[in-house]
Design a protein around this motif. Structure first.
Motif, PDB file in Angstrom:
ATOM      1  N   ALA A  92      -6.776  -8.481  30.235  1.00  0.00           N
ATOM      2  CA  ALA A  92      -5.741  -7.524  30.646  1.00  0.00           C
ATOM      3  C   ALA A  92      -5.646  -6.323  29.715  1.00  0.00           C
ATOM      4  O   ALA A  92      -4.712  -5.530  29.825  1.00  0.00           O
ATOM      5  CB  ALA A  92      -4.396  -8.230  30.728  1.00  0.00           C
ATOM      6  N   ALA A  93      -6.597  -6.156  28.810  1.00  0.00           N
ATOM      7  CA  ALA A  93      -6.487  -5.125  27.777  1.00  0.00           C
ATOM      8  C   ALA A  93      -6.362  -3.717  28.331  1.00  0.00           C
ATOM      9  O   ALA A  93      -5.776  -2.833  27.692  1.00  0.00           O
ATOM     10  CB  ALA A  93      -7.695  -5.204  26.832  1.00  0.00           C
ATOM     11  N   GLN A  94      -6.881  -3.490  29.528  1.00  0.00           N
ATOM     12  CA  GLN A  94      -6.820  -2.139  30.091  1.00  0.00           C
ATOM     13  C   GLN A  94      -5.407  -1.733  30.504  1.00  0.00           C
ATOM     14  O   GLN A  94      -5.187  -0.581  30.871  1.00  0.00           O
ATOM     15  CB  GLN A  94      -7.770  -2.025  31.285  1.00  0.00           C
ATOM     16  N   THR A  95      -4.455  -2.655  30.425  1.00  0.00           N
ATOM     17  CA  THR A  95      -3.055  -2.291  30.689  1.00  0.00           C
ATOM     18  C   THR A  95      -2.428  -1.593  29.485  1.00  0.00           C
ATOM     19  O   THR A  95      -1.300  -1.098  29.591  1.00  0.00           O
ATOM     20  CB  THR A  95      -2.221  -3.534  31.045  1.00  0.00           C
ATOM     21  N   ILE A  96      -3.131  -1.552  28.364  1.00  0.00           N
ATOM     22  CA  ILE A  96      -2.612  -0.902  27.157  1.00  0.00           C
ATOM     23  C   ILE A  96      -3.109   0.544  27.114  1.00  0.00           C
ATOM     24  O   ILE A  96      -4.305   0.791  26.950  1.00  0.00           O
ATOM     25  CB  ILE A  96      -3.056  -1.645  25.890  1.00  0.00           C
ATOM     26  N   PRO A  97      -2.217   1.511  27.264  1.00  0.00           N
ATOM     27  CA  PRO A  97      -2.646   2.911  27.231  1.00  0.00           C
ATOM     28  C   PRO A  97      -3.060   3.318  25.821  1.00  0.00           C
ATOM     29  O   PRO A  97      -2.585   2.771  24.827  1.00  0.00           O
ATOM     30  CB  PRO A  97      -1.396   3.663  27.694  1.00  0.00           C
ATOM     31  N   GLY A  98      -3.973   4.270  25.753  1.00  0.00           N
ATOM     32  CA  GLY A  98      -4.368   4.815  24.457  1.00  0.00           C
ATOM     33  C   GLY A  98      -5.565   4.143  23.829  1.00  0.00           C
ATOM     34  O   GLY A  98      -6.107   4.653  22.842  1.00  0.00           O
ATOM     35  N   LEU A  99      -6.000   2.995  24.371  1.00  0.00           N
ATOM     36  CA  LEU A  99      -7.182   2.336  23.825  1.00  0.00           C
ATOM     37  C   LEU A  99      -8.428   2.890  24.501  1.00  0.00           C
ATOM     38  O   LEU A  99      -8.418   3.223  25.692  1.00  0.00           O
ATOM     39  CB  LEU A  99      -7.112   0.829  24.041  1.00  0.00           C
ATOM     40  N   THR A 100      -9.516   2.982  23.756  1.00  0.00           N
ATOM     41  CA  THR A 100     -10.788   3.448  24.283  1.00  0.00           C
ATOM     42  C   THR A 100     -11.701   2.253  24.501  1.00  0.00           C
ATOM     43  O   THR A 100     -12.032   1.532  23.557  1.00  0.00           O
ATOM     44  CB  THR A 100     -11.463   4.437  23.309  1.00  0.00           C
ATOM     45  N   PHE A 101     -12.101   2.032  25.749  1.00  0.00           N
ATOM     46  CA  PHE A 101     -12.955   0.900  26.097  1.00  0.00           C
ATOM     47  C   PHE A 101     -14.359   1.399  26.383  1.00  0.00           C
ATOM     48  O   PHE A 101     -14.555   2.338  27.166  1.00  0.00           O
ATOM     49  CB  PHE A 101     -12.383   0.162  27.313  1.00  0.00           C
ATOM     50  N   GLN A 102     -15.325   0.767  25.760  1.00  0.00           N
ATOM     51  CA  GLN A 102     -16.716   1.180  25.912  1.00  0.00           C
ATOM     52  C   GLN A 102     -17.418   0.348  26.980  1.00  0.00           C
ATOM     53  O   GLN A 102     -16.975  -0.752  27.323  1.00  0.00           O
ATOM     54  CB  GLN A 102     -17.429   1.065  24.563  1.00  0.00           C
ATOM     55  N   ASN A 103     -18.521   0.882  27.472  1.00  0.00           N
ATOM     56  CA  ASN A 103     -19.251   0.243  28.555  1.00  0.00           C
ATOM     57  C   ASN A 103     -20.651  -0.117  28.107  1.00  0.00           C
ATOM     58  O   ASN A 103     -21.296   0.645  27.373  1.00  0.00           O
ATOM     59  CB  ASN A 103     -19.304   1.178  29.771  1.00  0.00           C
ATOM     60  N   ILE A 104     -21.108  -1.260  28.556  1.00  0.00           N
ATOM     61  CA  ILE A 104     -22.421  -1.753  28.153  1.00  0.00           C
ATOM     62  C   ILE A 104     -23.539  -0.859  28.672  1.00  0.00           C
ATOM     63  O   ILE A 104     -24.657  -0.869  28.151  1.00  0.00           O
ATOM     64  CB  ILE A 104     -22.615  -3.206  28.640  1.00  0.00           C
ATOM     65  N   ARG A 105     -23.250  -0.040  29.671  1.00  0.00           N
ATOM     66  CA  ARG A 105     -24.255   0.900  30.177  1.00  0.00           C
ATOM     67  C   ARG A 105     -24.581   1.977  29.135  1.00  0.00           C
ATOM     68  O   ARG A 105     -25.670   2.549  29.151  1.00  0.00           O
ATOM     69  CB  ARG A 105     -23.758   1.586  31.450  1.00  0.00           C
ATOM     70  N   ASP A 106     -23.618   2.231  28.241  1.00  0.00           N
ATOM     71  CA  ASP A 106     -23.758   3.339  27.299  1.00  0.00           C
ATOM     72  C   ASP A 106     -23.900   2.905  25.841  1.00  0.00           C
ATOM     73  O   ASP A 106     -24.455   3.659  25.027  1.00  0.00           O
ATOM     74  CB  ASP A 106     -22.534   4.259  27.390  1.00  0.00           C
ATOM     75  N   THR A 107     -23.374   1.726  25.508  1.00  0.00           N
ATOM     76  CA  THR A 107     -23.293   1.308  24.106  1.00  0.00           C
ATOM     77  C   THR A 107     -23.732  -0.139  23.972  1.00  0.00           C
ATOM     78  O   THR A 107     -23.311  -0.994  24.755  1.00  0.00           O
ATOM     79  CB  THR A 107     -21.844   1.437  23.587  1.00  0.00           C
ATOM     80  N   PRO A 156     -16.691  -6.155  36.052  1.00  0.00           N
ATOM     81  CA  PRO A 156     -17.828  -5.970  36.977  1.00  0.00           C
ATOM     82  C   PRO A 156     -18.626  -4.696  36.755  1.00  0.00           C
ATOM     83  O   PRO A 156     -19.833  -4.674  37.024  1.00  0.00           O
ATOM     84  CB  PRO A 156     -17.156  -5.972  38.351  1.00  0.00           C
ATOM     85  N   ASP A 157     -17.981  -3.640  36.247  1.00  0.00           N
ATOM     86  CA  ASP A 157     -18.719  -2.385  36.053  1.00  0.00           C
ATOM     87  C   ASP A 157     -19.313  -2.249  34.655  1.00  0.00           C
ATOM     88  O   ASP A 157     -19.893  -1.224  34.313  1.00  0.00           O
ATOM     89  CB  ASP A 157     -17.840  -1.175  36.376  1.00  0.00           C
ATOM     90  N   ILE A 214     -18.480 -10.898  37.171  1.00  0.00           N
ATOM     91  CA  ILE A 214     -19.596 -10.188  37.781  1.00  0.00           C
ATOM     92  C   ILE A 214     -19.197  -9.449  39.061  1.00  0.00           C
ATOM     93  O   ILE A 214     -19.950  -8.602  39.547  1.00  0.00           O
ATOM     94  CB  ILE A 214     -20.781 -11.133  38.056  1.00  0.00           C
ATOM     95  N   THR A 215     -18.023  -9.736  39.592  1.00  0.00           N
ATOM     96  CA  THR A 215     -17.532  -9.052  40.788  1.00  0.00           C
ATOM     97  C   THR A 215     -16.036  -9.256  40.906  1.00  0.00           C
ATOM     98  O   THR A 215     -15.491 -10.233  40.371  1.00  0.00           O
ATOM     99  CB  THR A 215     -18.221  -9.588  42.064  1.00  0.00           C
ATOM    100  N   GLU A 266     -20.508  -2.264  40.675  1.00  0.00           N
ATOM    101  CA  GLU A 266     -20.884  -3.470  39.931  1.00  0.00           C
ATOM    102  C   GLU A 266     -22.203  -3.295  39.174  1.00  0.00           C
ATOM    103  O   GLU A 266     -23.125  -2.621  39.667  1.00  0.00           O
ATOM    104  CB  GLU A 266     -21.012  -4.660  40.890  1.00  0.00           C
ATOM    105  N   LEU A 267     -22.279  -3.924  38.008  1.00  0.00           N
ATOM    106  CA  LEU A 267     -23.544  -3.953  37.280  1.00  0.00           C
ATOM    107  C   LEU A 267     -24.595  -4.682  38.110  1.00  0.00           C
ATOM    108  O   LEU A 267     -24.313  -5.732  38.695  1.00  0.00           O
ATOM    109  CB  LEU A 267     -23.383  -4.710  35.957  1.00  0.00           C
ATOM    110  N   PRO A 268     -25.828  -4.178  38.165  1.00  0.00           N
ATOM    111  CA  PRO A 268     -26.892  -4.921  38.851  1.00  0.00           C
ATOM    112  C   PRO A 268     -27.282  -6.161  38.045  1.00  0.00           C
ATOM    113  O   PRO A 268     -26.981  -6.274  36.853  1.00  0.00           O
ATOM    114  CB  PRO A 268     -28.036  -3.912  38.912  1.00  0.00           C
TER     115      PRO A 268
END
Length: 366
Positions: A259-274, A250-251, A13-14, A36-38
């Motif tokens: 640690a998945a964001q250390t892998i280039p080329g992957l598309t990560f979605q956000n709960i704000r949008d999907t 947190p966002d 959460i933070t 951060e997400l509210p």
């Protein structure tokens, strides 16, 4: 393949935290408070998670107590029907706040341990007085009556005090201690040369854990996460990529592992949008390494492919330069000898060459 349903969600959460632990697995580029997400978004996310099949949430950070609305977030998870585990350093918690969290719905507390005694603990945490404050929080946790797990991240600088860590967990009344050898992601990767345990230390730690498990059977559970770099076979990351768990940053970014964001080329979605269900079932990042169809040899023909699922994708990326490669810590990988050599070299590094986890002071408040 058709994915199963997740059972657990890590809710980071933070990234704010009063401590500066150099082994932190948070990304080096920390999420700022303003992003951060509210609380209302977390509450909605918990409802979505429960509808998807999630049974428990681990509320973590950074330090979750850095959020003034922590009780509201916890209450939302409980109202969604989730089992709530609070993962905390203890810093920022008072007896009154712990009672508030008990009323809000925390089921279990997992308290981190940076070292045994003020000298070691304060040095690794980067905060004078952290040991004394943590011990006070541990007493308050017992007073409120929370079931307690002591989370001991071990590395070259504290692994030799493992027997004292186990004794401390017993004295605290912990039901469980998790002895987790540092995993080299995030800030820990920056400090590999100061934190990598030696082979001798890793072997001794395993022996200590095995003996303590036998001696304490029925009194306290001891979980042990060994050092990857000294293993014969890799661990199944997250029980298999996109199979049983998910992480939310947190966002609001949803990840198959922390640690998945250390892998280039992957598309990560956000709960704000999907919606979470769409991310879990159809998200490109979640489907990238699901199941076994993506595996190369020797994984594809290995009898262990449904045991360890090829190991850690982030580790393969970091060492082999290819997230689809066999985890190089596996003895069947052509890179395994180089991994052992690099680990041995790191274990001889400078113990004083530490980079502490830092966030700009202006970002420590929402």
């Amino acid at each position: 393949m058709t994915p199963g349903l997740p059972i657990a969600m890590l809710a980071e959460i933070t990234h704010r935290c009063p401590l500066s632990c150099p082994y932190c697995s948070n990304p080096v580029e920390l999420t700022r408070a303003s992003a951060e997400l509210p609380a209302e978004a977390w509450v909605d996310l918990f409802r979505q998670a429960a509808a998807l099949g999630v049974l428990q949430t681990h509320i973590s950070g950074g330090e979750p107590a850095s959020r003034r609305d922590l009780a509201q977030i916890v209450a939302g998870a409980r109202e969604a029907g989730l089992y709530v585990n609070l993962i905390t350093s203890g810093l920022g918690l008072t007896l009154a706040r712990l009672r508030e969290l008990d009323s809000a719905g925390v089921d279990h507390v997992q308290l981190s341990l940076q070292g045994v005694g003020p000298t070691a603990a304060d040095r690794i945490s980067g905060m004078a007085g952290s040991w004394d404050r943590k011990m006070q929080v541990a007493r308050w946790i017992a007073e409120v009556g929370f079931p307690l797990t002591l989370n001991a991240v071990v590395h070259r600088q504290n692994i030799d005090t493992l027997p004292q860590m186990i004794d401390l967990a017993l004295a605290m009344g912990a039901r469980r201690i998790e002895v987790a050898t540092v995993q080299f992601h995030g800030w820990a990767d920056l400090n590999r040369g100061a934190l990598m345990p030696s082979r001798a230390q890793a072997a001794l730690a395993r022996r200590i854990v095995n003996e303590a498990r036998e001696a304490l059977r029925g009194r306290m559970v001891i979980d042990y996460v060994p050092a990857d770099h000294h293993a014969k076979f890799p661990k199944a990351c997250m029980g298999g990529w996109g199979s049983t768990g998910l992480n939310v940053t947190p966002d609001g970014t949803v990840l198959p592992c922390h640690a998945a964001q250390t892998i280039p080329g992957l598309t990560f979605q956000n709960i704000r949008d999907t919606p979470l269900a769409a991310i879990w079932h159809d998200g490109p990042a979640f489907n990238a390494f699901r199941g076994t169809g993506w595996m190369p040899e020797p994984c594809q023909g290995c009898a262990r492919k449904t045991v360890d699922f090829g190991g850690c994708r982030c580790q393969a990326m970091a060492i082999a330069g290819d997230a689809a490669a066999t985890d190089p810590v596996c003895s069947l990988s052509p890179l395994n000898a180089a991994v052992h050599a690099a680990a041995d070299a790191a274990a001889a590094g400078d113990s004083d060459a530490l980079t502490w986890r830092r966030m700009p002071k202006e970002e420590l408040r929402p």
